[in-house]
Design a protein around this motif. Sequence first.
Motif, short mmCIF file in Angstrom:
data_model
loop_
_atom_site.label_atom_id
_atom_site.label_comp_id
_atom_site.label_asym_id
_atom_site.label_seq_id
_atom_site.Cartn_x
_atom_site.Cartn_y
_atom_site.Cartn_z
N LEU A 181 -65.45 -20.81 -16.91
CA LEU A 181 -66.95 -20.84 -16.19
C LEU A 181 -67.85 -20.29 -17.27
CD1 LEU A 181 -66.03 -18.93 -12.89
CD2 LEU A 181 -65.81 -21.05 -13.41
N THR A 182 -69.02 -21.17 -17.45
CA THR A 182 -69.89 -20.85 -18.37
C THR A 182 -71.23 -20.74 -17.79
OG1 THR A 182 -71.29 -21.40 -20.39
CG2 THR A 182 -70.47 -23.22 -18.95
N ALA A 183 -71.67 -19.10 -17.92
CA ALA A 183 -72.97 -19.02 -17.01
C ALA A 183 -74.10 -18.20 -17.96
CB ALA A 183 -72.43 -17.99 -16.01
N LEU A 184 -74.10 -18.84 -19.29
CA LEU A 184 -75.12 -18.51 -19.98
C LEU A 184 -76.60 -18.95 -19.37
CD1 LEU A 184 -73.38 -18.81 -23.37
CD2 LEU A 184 -73.45 -16.82 -22.04
N PRO A 185 -77.70 -18.23 -19.92
CA PRO A 185 -78.97 -18.78 -19.42
C PRO A 185 -79.57 -19.76 -20.12
CG PRO A 185 -79.17 -16.77 -20.69
CD PRO A 185 -77.72 -16.93 -20.52
#
Length: 338
Positions: A181-185
Amino acid sequence: MFNGRQRYSLLFPFLIIIAISFMGIGGYMYIEDYNFIDALYMTVISITTVGYTEVKPLSPNGRLFTVLLLISSFTTFAYALALITQYVASGELINYFRQRKMVKQIDELTNHVILCGLGRNGQEAAITLRQNKVPFVVIEQNEERVRSYMAKNESLLYLIGNATEDETLQKAGIDRAKALLTALPTDADNVFIVLSARSLNEKLTIISRASQHSALNKLRKAGANKVVMPDKIGGAHMASIVSRPDVMDFLEYLTGYAESGSIVDVMEIGTLSKDYEGVPLRQLIDDHLAEGIVIAIKTTSDYLITPSPSLLLERTMKLFFLHKINVRNASMELVQKA
């Protein structure tokens, strides 16, 4: 996570003590022809200024060497001890060994989830993964953000580093992970992470956050299985609460977000005994699922809502089983593949 410079700073005082000790041992063995034990004894009583009896009277060269050893070791040895005391008092030494233990735990993970970014979305993902007892490791560049999260929540496995770097993903065990899961802005960072992750593990399930519509296709082409836009979901959810409040309350109840709610589990027929392949759904319900309701079945091509009890089960099917949390019992342990 400790980098090379930090590890060196922790080891530096011990290296000083070792260097002084070897210098003393070598000097006494060369000048006074001592054996190793005698040379070690003389070195220890000299650098610690204990002053026990000498092994044997020293020669003039031996005395001169002892004077030089005392002068050189007095300040360096005291400095090394001061550093060690500082590391112990500040907790850095304990933290170092804790980090090493964490690295070992990460190396032992299999079939886990890698969560990139511990911002607002990442923290919510971490909470949900923990609630569902899914093993995961966090990659976050901001160590202060990790400490802030851990101050309010249970401890977690994490790596301080850049998730866009292959080396960091490999340290997180991407070759053994089941999902990322990549949740970078930043969409560009998410695209880069997806590309790297897909190249390192072709079978990995990748779910990425997107901030702009323009990034949706790029993320899918890069290898993301699912792309989520938090702003879009949040806005749609708020509008749905207003337009269909009862439906939304019920959905929250089903998914376990409500405090007293139920939970929907998923059971894969392929994980059950072969005795259930080809038998009617009614048989499985009577044997194990009498305390709940099968609300849907997922086949290879479609969803069957409220399936007929006479439906014959296939190993490729997945059953969505609804039951109350407080009535979970031993027979429901079959329902564990969420």
